[in-house]
Design a protein around this motif. Sequence first.
Motif, PDB file in Angstrom:
ATOM      1  N   TYR A  64      30.235  40.057  45.797  1.00 38.81           N
ATOM      2  CA  TYR A  64      29.822  38.867  45.057  1.00 38.81           C
ATOM      3  C   TYR A  64      28.555  38.283  45.656  1.00 38.81           C
ATOM      4  N   ARG A 105      28.702  37.878  39.976  1.00 44.99           N
ATOM      5  CA  ARG A 105      29.984  37.881  39.283  1.00 44.99           C
ATOM      6  C   ARG A 105      30.226  39.174  38.492  1.00 44.99           C
ATOM      7  N   LYS A 106      29.193  39.672  37.793  1.00 47.36           N
ATOM      8  CA  LYS A 106      29.371  40.867  36.980  1.00 47.36           C
ATOM      9  C   LYS A 106      29.770  42.078  37.828  1.00 47.36           C
ATOM     10  N   ILE A 133      33.434  41.792  38.564  1.00 48.71           N
ATOM     11  CA  ILE A 133      34.247  42.164  37.399  1.00 48.71           C
ATOM     12  C   ILE A 133      34.272  43.676  37.211  1.00 48.71           C
ATOM     13  N   GLN A 134      33.089  44.301  37.374  1.00 49.78           N
ATOM     14  CA  GLN A 134      33.014  45.750  37.218  1.00 49.78           C
ATOM     15  C   GLN A 134      33.832  46.464  38.285  1.00 49.78           C
ATOM     16  N   GLU A 146      37.481  46.288  37.358  1.00 51.54           N
ATOM     17  CA  GLU A 146      37.786  47.232  36.288  1.00 51.54           C
ATOM     18  C   GLU A 146      37.830  48.669  36.813  1.00 51.54           C
ATOM     19  N   ASP A 148      38.244  31.997  35.666  1.00 53.58           N
ATOM     20  CA  ASP A 148      37.100  31.108  35.888  1.00 53.58           C
ATOM     21  C   ASP A 148      37.589  29.732  36.304  1.00 53.58           C
ATOM     22  N   SER A 190      39.473  39.079  34.196  1.00 53.54           N
ATOM     23  CA  SER A 190      39.762  40.491  34.401  1.00 53.54           C
ATOM     24  C   SER A 190      41.015  40.614  35.271  1.00 53.54           C
ATOM     25  N   ASP A 247      34.925  30.606  40.411  1.00 49.28           N
ATOM     26  CA  ASP A 247      35.814  31.667  39.968  1.00 49.28           C
ATOM     27  C   ASP A 247      36.832  31.956  41.091  1.00 49.28           C
TER      28      ASP A 247
END
Length: 467
Positions: A61, A66-67, A70-71, A74, A90, A97, A147
Amino acid sequence: MRAIKAYRKSSSFVVSFVFTSLLMFGVGFNSYTLSVANDDLLIRETEAAIQADIGGFRSLYNTAGRKAVIQAVEDRLQSYSNDFLYFLKDSDANYISGNLASWPEDNVDFVKNGLLEIRVELREEYRSEQSSTTRAVAMVMEFSNKDTLLVARNVQDIEFAVALAQTSSWVMIAILCIVAIGSLGVAYYVVTRINKISDTADAIISTGDLSDRLHVDSSWDDLSKLTLVLNQLLDKIEQSVHAISLVSDNIAHDLRTPLTRLQSHIEVINDDEEKQQLRKECDNLLGIFNSLLRISDIENTSKRAGFALISLTDVANDAVDLYLPIAESKQIEVHSIIEDQTPILENFYGDKNLLFQAFANVLDNAIKFTPEHGKIEIHLTSHNKQIVFSVNDTGSGVNAQSIDKLTRRFFREEKSRTTVGNGLGLSLVSAIIALHDGDLIFEKSHIPSTTKEVGGGLCCKMIFSVA
């Protein structure tokens, strides 16, 4: 004589001890496994795994935002099984996710060091066929943009594995202990059975009672089968010995009558010298046959009709008085030390005539094989319920290899062949002593020999134990 005098010195014990030591090592190893495979270890390992995971997300992070987080979540859900659980939300508590259906609100317990024990439900696409609800240990991390990421680890499978390991360890410990105890028990059983076989065999050898048999108390083990074979062997030996004795007894019976008739015919011979020689030979043959029958009668029937309380002191003195003139005629010095006024000697239970014959035969042998100007020592002593009658001489003695053969019928050493006798005197003594449950022992005399014969003097001991 016991085959194995000390259990710990037997090969069975050594083998069982080695196996038991190895098994105890296995018990110790399993005990160590039990000590480390516990809840504390589970918590420590889970905590370390979660903290490492959280540390990785925090670094990601801080560097990629943030992306990237998340990736990464996943990607992990695609590559990992349901052992790791995630829920990223959030600041408004909206789902971003993860594989958890919702943020855990209920059934949350504090463990330690920020660890939480939770019970959560998986999202529909991550549910297994067995159950959608799982128990996990979790930690929560909040990023700078508010988050929040919950990282949890499923502990149900781990706890099952730990429980299985503990159960297996306990079962293994129980099995190892049973095997260890069983191996020691088998070793003890083997040693005990071998000693029983040895004791019975020794009793048969000592008493000469070939009718005795080894005890068989089972049929499943190899030692019992060995015992059966040994009993069959004893049956064969007893039959053979009995057949041999029967033949000699029959010969003695059958020839004694013609010899008696021959004696009567000799009386009509006119030549006195020839008559005397033939009569002497007949008397010698009759003496041999009578001795054989007497030995057989004592050994086979073990007659105790003549047993009574007697004085061994009187019996010994009578035997010495009988042979003292013969010894003096050969100028043999006789020292007689015979105890008297001793209850154990004055109240001995035995056959007076047979014991007198045994004492007399031994004295006759000593005088016969002791040269002129020799020495003979006679002792009759008692100590601790044991009576010993011994005769030491300074005669020619016997070779060490021949001592065990002295009680055999007709046995005579080569150097004794020219001496008057038939080799049955000590056989008769042995039968009489065995009838009285005594022991007949021959050894080298303690009196220095006065001859140059090989072997030195002989000591004959009769040992009686009184209950």
